[in-house]
Design an enzyme around this catalytic site. Structure first.
Site, short mmCIF file in Angstrom:
data_model
loop_
_atom_site.label_atom_id
_atom_site.label_comp_id
_atom_site.label_asym_id
_atom_site.label_seq_id
_atom_site.Cartn_x
_atom_site.Cartn_y
_atom_site.Cartn_z
N GLU A 157 0.85 -1.19 0.00
CA GLU A 157 0.00 0.00 0.00
C GLU A 157 0.89 1.24 0.00
O GLU A 157 1.69 1.44 0.92
CB GLU A 157 -0.91 0.00 1.24
CG GLU A 157 -2.01 1.04 1.19
CD GLU A 157 -3.06 0.77 0.12
OE1 GLU A 157 -3.83 1.72 -0.18
OE2 GLU A 157 -3.13 -0.36 -0.42
N GLU A 169 -0.64 9.73 -5.93
CA GLU A 169 0.50 8.81 -5.93
C GLU A 169 0.77 8.28 -7.34
O GLU A 169 1.93 8.11 -7.73
CB GLU A 169 0.23 7.67 -4.94
CG GLU A 169 0.17 8.15 -3.50
CD GLU A 169 -0.90 7.49 -2.65
OE1 GLU A 169 -1.26 8.08 -1.61
OE2 GLU A 169 -1.40 6.42 -3.03
N ASP A 219 -7.19 2.90 2.71
CA ASP A 219 -6.83 1.63 3.36
C ASP A 219 -8.03 0.68 3.39
O ASP A 219 -7.88 -0.52 3.13
CB ASP A 219 -6.34 1.90 4.79
CG ASP A 219 -5.16 2.84 4.81
OD1 ASP A 219 -4.20 2.60 4.06
OD2 ASP A 219 -5.19 3.84 5.56
#
Length: 497
Positions: free
Chosen positions: A295, A325, A479
């Site tokens: 992750e 990201e 998450d």
């Protein structure tokens, strides 16, 4: 009878005359006399009523668990206590005045904090930074904990993923990371924490949240999000990594989830270069048949991101990341659309698709002769998610991508199930499979809300998110999305890792 007909004819002539003179007038006239409008109403993103209801109902029907499910998942290695507080409120309490935004790779002062917060608030983007001055951080942390309405939560990607996985009663979860007394108390009782992971004090991370439309000085947030910062040396050095890998021998997981690499960025090049080599060696010790999911999180150092791409990505099976990201990864590796400074609004599906394919081609196993292990990427942005896999390795990916989108809707609204009155469709209903190559025009079908396309031996699954109109909490959504996607994913047994 003829009088009524004549009146209708005169009315039609009058409306026609006014329409030629000014097309906006008949709308007012027709509303007044209660006749059907001659103009089409403005088109919304979900221009057919009930799009959200249809998509939500389809999710409930189509999201099914795979035949072969994980029984043991080991998660590491970043864990902490999150202090969640109003970003604008806390900065005002710290007697900081609004000003211009400026990004900082590392925060050294309250002024740096203010500038970085404004920089990302203006964009409505998430970010995470290391605060170098321990004493100043502790003063800010005390002010945050005492601020009215401040809340304490389980924090750190690994701990949050562990918490989400622990909601499945048949799944055993091992969590390894710096677990202090407060965090241990807040963790789900189903989570196993190795004794070597327990420490005397907790690591605190400050989460500065802002709402969509919230204003501070001349800055207005286009959407709800958060800015995270900490002075966290334990997580920053990934000090629990070796303990984590050592504990796998006894626990014998069938899936490993790794996070926290981004925390090392703030420690300086010399430390992260050395520590990354040790991390690669430790990860390489994990049994080859056990898939590893990595992750990712917010980073700013292109050299560091490049090192992760070159050294870590090829030895993991799956990665999870968001739009910030993804674009930074393309910029760091000079990949497709690296010249794009930032996303404008909802990220273009074609551009996202190009970058995802490039990652699997450069650092994954899209080429059957490649020795890389990477075969799966779970991408999430506010409006939609994409799960992209190399053919032959993963199953149940349509259900997995929908499950991730569903949990984004429910968790953001603080609900157990989707409430269609509290969410809206923001995803494009038509898009292209690529921005660079020969394009295929694709569309969204709300009754079957997964659009699938292939590029070579790589398959893409896209589903929209029903975006919460008034999110209660944005921290940990990524998450939860990755965790849910993994629960609903199945590794095909005939392919060795």
């Amino acid at each position: 009878m003829w009088r009524k007909a004549a009146a209708a004819a005169l009315l039609a002539l009058a409306v026609g005359y006014f329409y030629q003179a000014g097309p906006e007038l008949p709308e007012q006239i027709l509303q007044y006399i209660n006749l059907p409008s001659l103009q089409s109403p403005p088109q919304s993103q979900s221009d057919q009523p009930g799009f959200e209801r249809v998509i939500s109902a389809a999710w409930e029907t189509l999201i099914t668990l795979p035949t072969r499910q994980w029984s043991k998942v080991a998660v590491g290695v970043n864990a902490c206590v999150d202090v969640v507080v109003s970003g604008v409120g806390l900065l005002q309490a710290l007697a900081v005045d609004p000003g211009t935004g400026l990004d900082h790779e590392v925060l050294h002062s309250k002024e740096d904090l203010k500038e970085a917060f404004i920089h990302y608030m203006r964009r409505g983007a998430a970010a995470e930074r290391f605060f170098s001055d321990k004493e100043v951080f502790q003063r800010i942390a005390r002010a945050a904990a005492e601020y009215p309405g401040a809340k304490l939560y389980v924090g750190g990607n690994a701990a949050l993923i562990g918490q989400k996985l622990a909601t499945y009663p048949d799944l055993m979860v091992l969590l390894c990371g710096p677990v202090g007394p407060k965090l241990h108390e807040m963790l789900d009782e189903q989570i196993v924490v190795p004794p070597d992971s327990l420490q005397e004090t907790d690591e605190y991370h400050l989460i500065l949240e802002y709402k969509a439309g919230e204003q501070w000085g001349s800055t207005q947030a286009p959407q709800a999000n958060r800015f995270i910062f900490s002075h966290d040396v334990s997580n920053g050095e990934m000090s629990s990594l070796e303990t984590f890998v050592a504990s796998l021998e006894e626990f014998q997981p069938d899936l490993v989830v790794l996070s926290g690499l981004h925390m090392m960025e703030g420690q300086g090049r010399q430390l992260w270069e050395e520590r990354l080599k040790e991390a690669v060696a430790a990860i390489s010790d994990i049994r080859a048949e056990v898939p590893i999911h990595l992750e990712l999180a917010s980073m700013t150092d292109k050299d560091y991101m490049n090192s992760i791409m070159q050294e870590v990505m090829p030895i993991v099976s799956s990665i999870g990341l968001n739009e910030q990201e993804l674009l930074f990864l393309a910029q760091a590796g000079e990949g497709p659309h690296a010249d794009l400074a930032s996303w404008k609004g909802v990220p273009d599906v074609g551009r996202v698709s190009d970058i995802l394919l490039w990652i699997l081609e450069q650092h994954g196993r899209s080429d059957p002769s490649s020795e890389a292990d990477l075969t799966r990427i779970h991408f999430h942005t506010l409006a939609y998610h994409i799960l992209v896999t190399v053919d032959g390795y993963w199953g149940n990916q349509a259900a997995a991508v929908m499950a991730g989108a569903r949990v984004a809707s429910t968790q953001a609204c603080g609900l157990r199930s989707v409430d269609v009155s509290k969410v809206e469709l923001q995803a494009p209903t038509e898009f292209h499979s690529s921005h660079a190559e020969s394009q295929v025009k694709l569309s969204l079908n709300p009754a079957d809300p997964v659009t699938v396309w292939r590029r070579g031996n790589v398959t893409f699954h896209l589903t929209p998110v029903l975006v919460c109109k008034q999110p209660l909490r944005t921290v940990g959504l990524g998450d939860a999305i990755s965790a849910e996607g993994l629960v609903y994913s199945e590794l095909k047994p005939q392919q060795p890792f």
